[in-house]
Design a protein around this motif. Structure first.
Motif, short mmCIF file in Angstrom:
data_model
loop_
_atom_site.label_atom_id
_atom_site.label_comp_id
_atom_site.label_asym_id
_atom_site.label_seq_id
_atom_site.Cartn_x
_atom_site.Cartn_y
_atom_site.Cartn_z
N ARG A 54 -47.41 46.21 3.79
CA ARG A 54 -48.25 46.96 2.85
C ARG A 54 -49.44 47.56 3.59
NH1 ARG A 54 -49.28 44.98 -1.80
NH2 ARG A 54 -47.70 43.35 -1.81
N ASP A 56 -53.29 48.29 4.62
CA ASP A 56 -54.56 47.55 4.69
C ASP A 56 -55.72 48.44 4.26
OD1 ASP A 56 -53.42 45.20 5.46
OD2 ASP A 56 -53.85 45.41 7.58
N ARG A 152 -40.27 40.82 26.47
CA ARG A 152 -39.45 40.62 27.69
C ARG A 152 -39.07 39.14 27.76
NH1 ARG A 152 -42.46 43.31 32.78
NH2 ARG A 152 -44.30 42.43 31.79
N ILE A 153 -37.98 38.79 27.15
CA ILE A 153 -37.53 37.40 27.17
C ILE A 153 -36.05 37.43 27.55
CG2 ILE A 153 -37.25 35.26 25.84
CD1 ILE A 153 -39.34 36.32 23.85
N GLY A 192 -44.85 36.79 17.07
CA GLY A 192 -45.86 37.83 16.90
C GLY A 192 -46.75 37.55 15.70
N THR A 193 -48.06 37.57 15.94
CA THR A 193 -49.02 37.28 14.87
C THR A 193 -50.11 38.34 14.83
OG1 THR A 193 -50.12 35.78 16.40
CG2 THR A 193 -48.64 34.77 14.78
N SER A 195 -51.04 42.23 12.89
CA SER A 195 -51.07 42.60 11.46
C SER A 195 -49.68 42.48 10.83
CB SER A 195 -51.53 44.05 11.30
OG SER A 195 -52.79 44.20 11.89
N GLY A 197 -46.99 40.58 11.96
CA GLY A 197 -46.54 39.18 11.92
C GLY A 197 -47.20 38.42 10.78
N ARG A 337 -57.69 44.76 16.36
CA ARG A 337 -57.45 45.15 14.97
C ARG A 337 -57.37 43.86 14.12
NH1 ARG A 337 -55.04 45.79 10.23
NH2 ARG A 337 -54.01 47.80 9.79
P1 NAP Z 1 -49.46 43.90 17.61
O1 NAP Z 1 -50.77 43.92 16.95
O2 NAP Z 1 -49.34 44.51 18.94
O3 NAP Z 1 -49.00 42.39 17.66
C1 NAP Z 1 -47.88 41.98 18.39
C2 NAP Z 1 -47.81 40.49 18.36
O4 NAP Z 1 -46.67 40.07 19.10
C3 NAP Z 1 -49.01 39.80 19.00
O5 NAP Z 1 -49.31 38.66 18.28
C4 NAP Z 1 -48.49 39.47 20.39
O6 NAP Z 1 -49.14 38.40 21.01
C5 NAP Z 1 -47.06 39.11 20.06
N1 NAP Z 1 -46.19 39.20 21.20
C6 NAP Z 1 -45.89 40.31 21.90
N2 NAP Z 1 -45.06 40.01 22.91
C7 NAP Z 1 -44.83 38.68 22.84
C8 NAP Z 1 -44.05 37.80 23.60
N3 NAP Z 1 -43.35 38.24 24.65
N4 NAP Z 1 -44.03 36.51 23.24
C9 NAP Z 1 -44.74 36.09 22.18
N5 NAP Z 1 -45.51 36.88 21.41
C10 NAP Z 1 -45.54 38.17 21.74
O7 NAP Z 1 -48.34 44.60 16.71
P2 NAP Z 1 -48.26 44.70 15.11
O8 NAP Z 1 -48.60 43.41 14.49
O9 NAP Z 1 -46.96 45.31 14.80
O10 NAP Z 1 -49.41 45.68 14.73
C11 NAP Z 1 -49.66 46.87 15.44
C12 NAP Z 1 -50.59 47.73 14.62
O11 NAP Z 1 -49.84 48.33 13.56
C13 NAP Z 1 -51.71 47.00 13.93
O12 NAP Z 1 -52.75 46.68 14.77
C14 NAP Z 1 -52.07 47.99 12.85
O13 NAP Z 1 -52.90 48.99 13.33
C15 NAP Z 1 -50.71 48.57 12.48
N6 NAP Z 1 -50.22 47.86 11.28
C16 NAP Z 1 -50.81 48.19 10.11
C17 NAP Z 1 -50.45 47.54 8.98
C18 NAP Z 1 -51.15 47.88 7.72
O14 NAP Z 1 -51.93 48.77 7.59
N7 NAP Z 1 -50.94 47.14 6.73
C19 NAP Z 1 -49.49 46.55 9.01
C20 NAP Z 1 -48.89 46.24 10.20
C21 NAP Z 1 -49.28 46.90 11.35
P3 NAP Z 1 -50.43 38.69 21.96
O15 NAP Z 1 -51.47 39.22 21.06
O16 NAP Z 1 -50.73 37.40 22.57
O17 NAP Z 1 -49.96 39.74 22.92
#
Ligand code: NAP
Length: 545
Positions: A54, A56, A152-153, A192-193, A195, A197, A337
């Motif tokens: 959804r 934000d 990358r796993i 992944g945690t 936004s 996750g 973010r």
């Molecule tokens: P992200 O913020 O880049 O988060 C990726 C997550 O995956 C992080 O927790 C990261 O951990 C983890 N991760 C990546 N590689 C990993 C690995 N090899 N092993 C374990 N964990 C791993 O991506 P996102 O959550 O998709 O969000 C991206 C952006 O999209 C947001 O910042 C936001 O701007 C947008 N978004 C918006 C909305 C909304 O408006 N509602 C919703 C979703 C997304 P690390 O942090 O330790 O790297």
């Protein structure tokens, strides 16, 4: 405009920004072709159909402020709309613009080449998709968060169960939302945690037999404050859109939140804490973008904010060992973010939810049966990857873009991003970027702020057309000066000193471990001022011939 070219302009991408750009160009009398890799419009809202997805942003400030008809006819059902509703909104907007007919779908551009003689671009599509097209101008509305990134796993493809990346989620073949997948009797993992996750975990915890969260670095999350949109509220919004627009335009990031102009420690402790409590309970980005003005730039003020949110996490998560795992240690509040949540922390109090701390027990590989860490094999039925994107520049890097002299954009960017206003790069005439690196819309409420870029570029193109201009490119010095400005602005903020997609860090991509100033973080008003100044000074910094 020469008739030898197939089109005057091609717009790549049928998300909110690309649709509007194509509409503006068509209405200006251009022969425009929109191209979209997916089978339909919607951009991120078409692809990200994971449960819990959804916005934000407050619903009423997300979307096309410029379209009076849409603003008046559309009523949102929730204060923060869910993905199917946002996608339905985009489809309705496309209908009003009658823009779908100007797009071709299933057309993934894989190469764009500039021809110095004809001052035009040749776009080639992935094999079998489409025949190449030529156009004078290219508007790339590729999205800063569209290049899906898997981790990358090793062994990832050996897993026997179900696995999905959140941004490539199976679709409901007839509706706007996700396919009907049943996780109720399944052992599910989320990696992944961010936004994404956080939103997904909240939902999966409701249905999965067991949910295991594989946690690397946690993020500071604050309450979303969602709820139904009442008719009364919607009526009020519709009769006050001018005020909402003005508020967003005056704010840093295009949201209806404004920083408190006082410094955090100037405010007496009791009042300061009461204010933080109020902001924490407030909707959306209240605490992040409505905090004291030095909260995201002064390390001590920022530490105070972090301590405040850490206390909330400790209160909400019963098991204090898990609470500590969920409190970020590598960055301060708001320097990445901020994910917004609804009972996210309470999920960790449920019996069907567990956490694996990847900092102490890293994943060694994915096996046919589940996830192997250094201390156990976690047997699973489904693995959900919320591992984000090759953010901001990834979507451009994944196309082979060749400017003057055959120079590759990717190679140029590998030396350091250089753009003018985030809209063009030197050496790439007639190639425009929307919501890419250094764009005023990327660190912003995207549809609100990208409309500014679309309008600005459309006006520039209209002037160029009147003047018979066939080639537009930025001066190197203008791009250097603007890029330095971006770096300077980012340097003032703690987020510029923090690893995240804001600063180009991605642990899943080779060589992406050095921070760079990818964003324009000066805010919406400053970006508008910059745009106005360039226009009022005869498009200074641009070479038009
Ligand atoms: P992200 O913020 O880049 O988060 C990726 C997550 O995956 C992080 O927790 C990261 O951990 C983890 N991760 C990546 N590689 C990993 C690995 N090899 N092993 C374990 N964990 C791993 O991506 P996102 O959550 O998709 O969000 C991206 C952006 O999209 C947001 O910042 C936001 O701007 C947008 N978004 C918006 C909305 C909304 O408006 N509602 C919703 C979703 C997304 P690390 O942090 O330790 O790297």
């Amino acid at each position: 405009m020469t008739t030898e070219l197939d089109f005057d302009a091609v717009v790549i991408g049928a998300g909110l920004t690309g649709l509007y750009q194509a509409y503006r160009l068509r209405e200006m009398g251009y022969r425009v072709l929109g191209v979209e890799a997916a089978e339909d419009i919607g951009g991120v809202w078409h692809h990200n159909r994971y449960p819990g997805c959804r916005i934000d942003s407050e619903s009423e400030v997300y979307g096309y402020f410029w379209n009076e008809q849409l603003m008046q006819e559309w009523s949102w059902s929730e204060r923060f709309a869910a993905q199917p509703e946002v996608l339905r909104y985009i489809h309705r907007a496309a209908e009003i613009m009658d823009i779908r007919k100007d797009f071709i779908f299933n057309a993934k551009v894989h190469k764009a080449t500039f021809d110095d003689v004809s001052n035009a671009w040749l776009l080639e599509f992935q094999q079998g998709h489409r025949a190449p097209v030529t156009a004078r101008f290219v508007f790339s509305a590729l999205g800063p968060l569209s290049a899906t990134q898997m981790p990358r796993i090793s062994g990832i493809n050996t897993f026997k169960g179900e696995s999905y990346h959140t941004a490539a989620w199976p679709r409901d073949p007839i509706g706007f939302g996700p396919a009907k997948l049943d996780f109720s009797n399944k052992r599910v993992a989320v990696i992944g945690t961010g936004s994404t996750g956080v939103q997904l975990i909240q939902e999966m915890a409701k249905v999965a037999k067991h949910l295991t969260v594989f946690l690397l670095e946690p993020n500071w999350c604050t309450p979303l404050g969602n709820g139904p949109m009442t008719q009364e509220r919607m009526d009020y919004i519709k009769s006050h859109y001018n005020e909402f627009t003005a508020k967003c335009d005056a704010s840093i990031a295009g949201f209806p939140h404004e920083f408190d102009p006082r410094n955090l420690f100037e405010v007496p402790k009791e009042e300061r804490d009461a204010k933080l409590e109020e902001l924490y309970k407030g909707p959306g980005f209240s605490l992040w973008l409505g905090t004291f003005q030095d909260g995201l730039s002064d390390p001590e003020a920022n530490q105070y904010l972090s301590d405040f949110v850490a206390k909330k996490i400790r209160q909400r998560v019963k098991n204090q060992h898990i609470a500590e795992l969920l409190i970020p240690k590598d960055h301060g509040f708001g320097t990445r973010r901020v994910p917004l949540e609804t009972n996210y922390y309470e999920v960790y109090n449920q019996d069907n939810v567990s956490v694996v701390d990847l900092n102490t027990t890293p994943i060694t590989r994915i096996t046919p049966d589940g996830i192997q860490t250094t201390d156990a094999l976690h047997e699973l039925d489904a693995i959900l990857y919320a591992t984000g994107f090759d953010a901001v520049k990834g979507a451009w890097n994944r196309i082979d873009i060749r400017g003057t002299g055959g120079v590759a954009l990717k190679d140029e960017w590998a030396k350091g991003i250089k753009t003018y206003m985030g809209m063009q790069c030197p050496g790439f005439p007639n190639f425009f970027m929307l919501v890419g690196p250094h764009s005023g819309a990327t660190f912003c409420n995207i549809p609100r702020c990208s409309a500014l870029a679309v309008d600005w570029l459309s006006d520039m193109i209209a002037e160029a057309k009147n003047g018979g201009v066939q080639r537009i490119e930025p001066e190197i010095a203008a791009a250097e000066s603007y890029s330095e400005y971006c770096a300077k602005l980012m340097g003032k903020m703690l987020l510029g000193q923090t690893n995240s997609w804001f600063t180009g860090i991605n642990k899943n991509i080779e060589g992406r471990d050095k921070r760079e100033a990818l964003l324009f973080v000066g805010g919406n008003p400053k970006f508008r001022e910059y745009c106005d100044d360039v226009r009022e000074n005869g498009y200074k910094g641009y070479i038009m011939t």
